[in-house]
Design a protein around this motif. Structure first.
Motif, PDB file in Angstrom:
ATOM      1  N   ARG A 193       0.838  -1.197   0.000  1.00  0.00           N
ATOM      2  CA  ARG A 193       0.000   0.000   0.000  1.00  0.00           C
ATOM      3  C   ARG A 193       0.875   1.249   0.000  1.00  0.00           C
ATOM      4  O   ARG A 193       2.018   1.228   0.495  1.00  0.00           O
ATOM      5  CB  ARG A 193      -0.927   0.046   1.218  1.00  0.00           C
ATOM      6  CG  ARG A 193      -1.809  -1.162   1.411  1.00  0.00           C
ATOM      7  CD  ARG A 193      -2.967  -0.848   2.355  1.00  0.00           C
ATOM      8  NE  ARG A 193      -3.921   0.057   1.744  1.00  0.00           N
ATOM      9  CZ  ARG A 193      -4.910  -0.331   0.922  1.00  0.00           C
ATOM     10  NH1 ARG A 193      -5.048  -1.610   0.611  1.00  0.00           N
ATOM     11  NH2 ARG A 193      -5.738   0.542   0.412  1.00  0.00           N
TER      12      ARG A 193
ATOM     13  N   LEU B 175     -10.160  -5.608  -6.358  1.00  0.00           N
ATOM     14  CA  LEU B 175     -10.213  -4.516  -5.387  1.00  0.00           C
ATOM     15  C   LEU B 175     -11.559  -4.521  -4.687  1.00  0.00           C
ATOM     16  O   LEU B 175     -12.595  -4.792  -5.301  1.00  0.00           O
ATOM     17  CB  LEU B 175     -10.014  -3.162  -6.087  1.00  0.00           C
ATOM     18  CG  LEU B 175      -8.636  -2.920  -6.719  1.00  0.00           C
ATOM     19  CD1 LEU B 175      -8.690  -1.681  -7.606  1.00  0.00           C
ATOM     20  CD2 LEU B 175      -7.578  -2.751  -5.635  1.00  0.00           C
ATOM     21  N   THR B 176     -11.564  -4.226  -3.392  1.00  0.00           N
ATOM     22  CA  THR B 176     -12.833  -4.113  -2.691  1.00  0.00           C
ATOM     23  C   THR B 176     -13.559  -2.868  -3.160  1.00  0.00           C
ATOM     24  O   THR B 176     -12.964  -1.952  -3.748  1.00  0.00           O
ATOM     25  CB  THR B 176     -12.618  -4.039  -1.174  1.00  0.00           C
ATOM     26  OG1 THR B 176     -11.885  -2.845  -0.859  1.00  0.00           O
ATOM     27  CG2 THR B 176     -11.843  -5.253  -0.678  1.00  0.00           C
TER      28      THR B 176
ATOM     29  N   SER C 147      -5.400   6.198   0.900  1.00  0.00           N
ATOM     30  CA  SER C 147      -4.606   4.985   0.771  1.00  0.00           C
ATOM     31  C   SER C 147      -4.927   4.273  -0.545  1.00  0.00           C
ATOM     32  O   SER C 147      -6.077   4.262  -0.994  1.00  0.00           O
ATOM     33  CB  SER C 147      -4.906   4.045   1.947  1.00  0.00           C
ATOM     34  OG  SER C 147      -4.223   2.819   1.809  1.00  0.00           O
ATOM     35  N   TYR C 148      -3.906   3.679  -1.148  1.00  0.00           N
ATOM     36  CA  TYR C 148      -4.055   2.929  -2.397  1.00  0.00           C
ATOM     37  C   TYR C 148      -3.430   1.543  -2.236  1.00  0.00           C
ATOM     38  O   TYR C 148      -2.336   1.409  -1.668  1.00  0.00           O
ATOM     39  CB  TYR C 148      -3.343   3.631  -3.559  1.00  0.00           C
ATOM     40  CG  TYR C 148      -3.888   4.981  -3.928  1.00  0.00           C
ATOM     41  CD1 TYR C 148      -4.757   5.148  -5.003  1.00  0.00           C
ATOM     42  CD2 TYR C 148      -3.526   6.114  -3.197  1.00  0.00           C
ATOM     43  CE1 TYR C 148      -5.237   6.396  -5.351  1.00  0.00           C
ATOM     44  CE2 TYR C 148      -4.009   7.364  -3.532  1.00  0.00           C
ATOM     45  CZ  TYR C 148      -4.863   7.499  -4.619  1.00  0.00           C
ATOM     46  OH  TYR C 148      -5.349   8.751  -4.958  1.00  0.00           O
ATOM     47  N   ALA C 149      -4.118   0.536  -2.758  1.00  0.00           N
ATOM     48  CA  ALA C 149      -3.532  -0.799  -2.863  1.00  0.00           C
ATOM     49  C   ALA C 149      -2.603  -0.821  -4.064  1.00  0.00           C
ATOM     50  O   ALA C 149      -2.981  -0.413  -5.158  1.00  0.00           O
ATOM     51  CB  ALA C 149      -4.624  -1.847  -3.027  1.00  0.00           C
TER      52      ALA C 149
ATOM     53  N   ASP D  33     -12.001   0.301  -1.904  1.00  0.00           N
ATOM     54  CA  ASP D  33     -10.557   0.454  -2.020  1.00  0.00           C
ATOM     55  C   ASP D  33     -10.182   1.159  -3.315  1.00  0.00           C
ATOM     56  O   ASP D  33     -10.921   1.172  -4.290  1.00  0.00           O
ATOM     57  CB  ASP D  33      -9.870  -0.912  -1.969  1.00  0.00           C
ATOM     58  CG  ASP D  33      -8.427  -0.809  -1.488  1.00  0.00           C
ATOM     59  OD1 ASP D  33      -7.997   0.319  -1.178  1.00  0.00           O
ATOM     60  OD2 ASP D  33      -7.757  -1.844  -1.414  1.00  0.00           O
ATOM     61  N   ARG D  34      -8.984   1.745  -3.300  1.00  0.00           N
ATOM     62  CA  ARG D  34      -8.429   2.367  -4.491  1.00  0.00           C
ATOM     63  C   ARG D  34      -7.192   1.595  -4.916  1.00  0.00           C
ATOM     64  O   ARG D  34      -6.459   1.098  -4.082  1.00  0.00           O
ATOM     65  CB  ARG D  34      -8.060   3.832  -4.219  1.00  0.00           C
ATOM     66  CG  ARG D  34      -9.268   4.723  -3.972  1.00  0.00           C
ATOM     67  CD  ARG D  34      -8.866   6.180  -3.884  1.00  0.00           C
ATOM     68  NE  ARG D  34     -10.040   7.039  -3.889  1.00  0.00           N
ATOM     69  CZ  ARG D  34     -10.671   7.441  -4.977  1.00  0.00           C
ATOM     70  NH1 ARG D  34     -10.223   7.063  -6.161  1.00  0.00           N
ATOM     71  NH2 ARG D  34     -11.736   8.209  -4.911  1.00  0.00           N
TER      72      ARG D  34
END
Length: 351
Positions: free
Chosen positions: A45, A78-79, A57-59, A82-83
């Motif tokens: 992340r 990705l959820t 925050s980014y995955a 999430d980004r």
């Protein structure tokens, strides 16, 4: 942007080049931090922080090669909240547009970059190379199309065990040069693992089949009515000696009963005439696809007297093309994941 130096290969190096591009384009006062990763892997992340301390925050998704067919899978992984931030050595214009449409941020080692977030509000964009600067003449296009790709992908999906490229050439029936090119594409997209100058040791069969289904050109189809009903058609097919057809689509799975029989046949008119089928424009009982290659008939299954396309090919057909059905594809994938011995054959030494 002028790109110099060797192409980054390790995930950590790809990530560092991508983040360097991002940091160079962020407004004054913004910063990027990440969790600690163990080299050669990249962090999982990153955190982009605004001057007022608000952050997003980014995955991190790091890959050597990303094609248009991979973007839907990345998005699905990705959820909902999430980004994603995709890092690659190079992202082509079609791939960048696909990522933009899915709201996924990205950066490559040539300077192509998009970072978006609603809160804190940020939109950063930069233009890098319009072509892969590390792809020399004669290098593979990265697309899994054509008969060699079908042969190699199916051979790798249908079997389990380490296999050398010469063995893969013999097993798949593809030419030597084409097999090496397809293997390079699969390795670059991280769909297989291969020891340098050695055998293929691991196959990510699900994303490989998904990528292949997205890349290949759809087959043309013909629609027919069965005056005596599908039971009569199935009974006639069970009596056929020649392997001139193979059932695919939902009817090749145990997902649900279907009132349309979907098959491959080399000559739809001959197939229809033999079964007494009549051409129609809609409300078909039988849909016949003309295969691009004979690979559809490789390693067929026989059940209740009928011939079925191999499960790996059925799965690809359900993902994209004229026989697509997302729910049936999910059902079949679950079965295939639960018991690979059901459909993948062990590789013997005497190939």
């Amino acid at each position: 942007m002028e790109v110099t130096g060797p192409r980054p290969e390790r995930h950590i190096d790809i990530y560092r080049r991508a983040v360097a591009s991002l940091e160079a384009c962020l407004p004054l006062g913004w910063s990027v931090t990440s969790d600690r990763a163990r080299s050669p892997e990249a962090p999982k992340r990153i955190l982009v922080t605004a001057p007022d301390g608000d952050s997003v925050s980014y995955a991190v998704i790091t890959s050597r090669g990303v094609l248009s067919g991979d973007v839907a899978r990345i998005s699905a992984d990705l959820t909902e909240s999430d980004r994603g931030f995709v890092c690659a050595h190079y992202l082509s214009d079609p791939v960048r547009r696909q990522l933009d449409q899915h709201g996924i941020s990205y950066a490559d080692a040539t300077g192509n970059l998009t970072l978006v977030a609603a809160r804190p509000a940020i939109w950063v964009r930069n233009r890098g190379a319009d072509a892969d600067p590390w792809r020399g003449p004669g290098r593979p296009s990265g697309v899994l199309t054509g008969e060699p790709s079908e042969r190699v992908v199916r051979a790798l999906a249908d079997h389990v065990g380490d296999i050398s490229v010469p063995e893969l050439i013999k097993l798949s029936g593809a030419s030597t040069g084409a097999t090496y090119r397809v293997v390079e594409v699969l390795a670059e997209r991280e769909l297989i693992r291969r020891i340098p100058r050695g055998p293929v040791t691991s196959v990510q069969w699900e994303p490989m089949l998904r990528g292949w289904s997205a890349d290949r050109k759809p087959c043309a189809t013909r629609s027919f009515a069965a005056p005596d009903g599908l039971d009569a058609v199935r009974a006639q097919l069970a009596e056929r000696v020649d392997p001139g057809y193979a059932v695919t689509g939902v009817g090749a799975t145990d997902y649900a009963a279907t009132d349309v029989l979907e098959v491959y046949a080399d000559d739809p008119d001959e197939f229809a005439a033999a079964l007494g089928l009549r051409p129609v424009d809609r409300a078909a009982d039988v849909v016949v696809a003309i295969p691009w290659t004979p690979v559809v008939f490789d390693r067929m299954e026989r059940r209740e007297g009928l011939r079925f396309v191999a499960p790996a090919h059925v799965y690809a057909d359900l993902l994209a093309g004229p026989f697509r059905n997302a729910d049936a594809a999910d059902h079949l994938r679950s079965r295939m994941e639960a018991d690979e011995s059901w459909w993948r054959r062990p590789l013997g030494r005497g190939l």
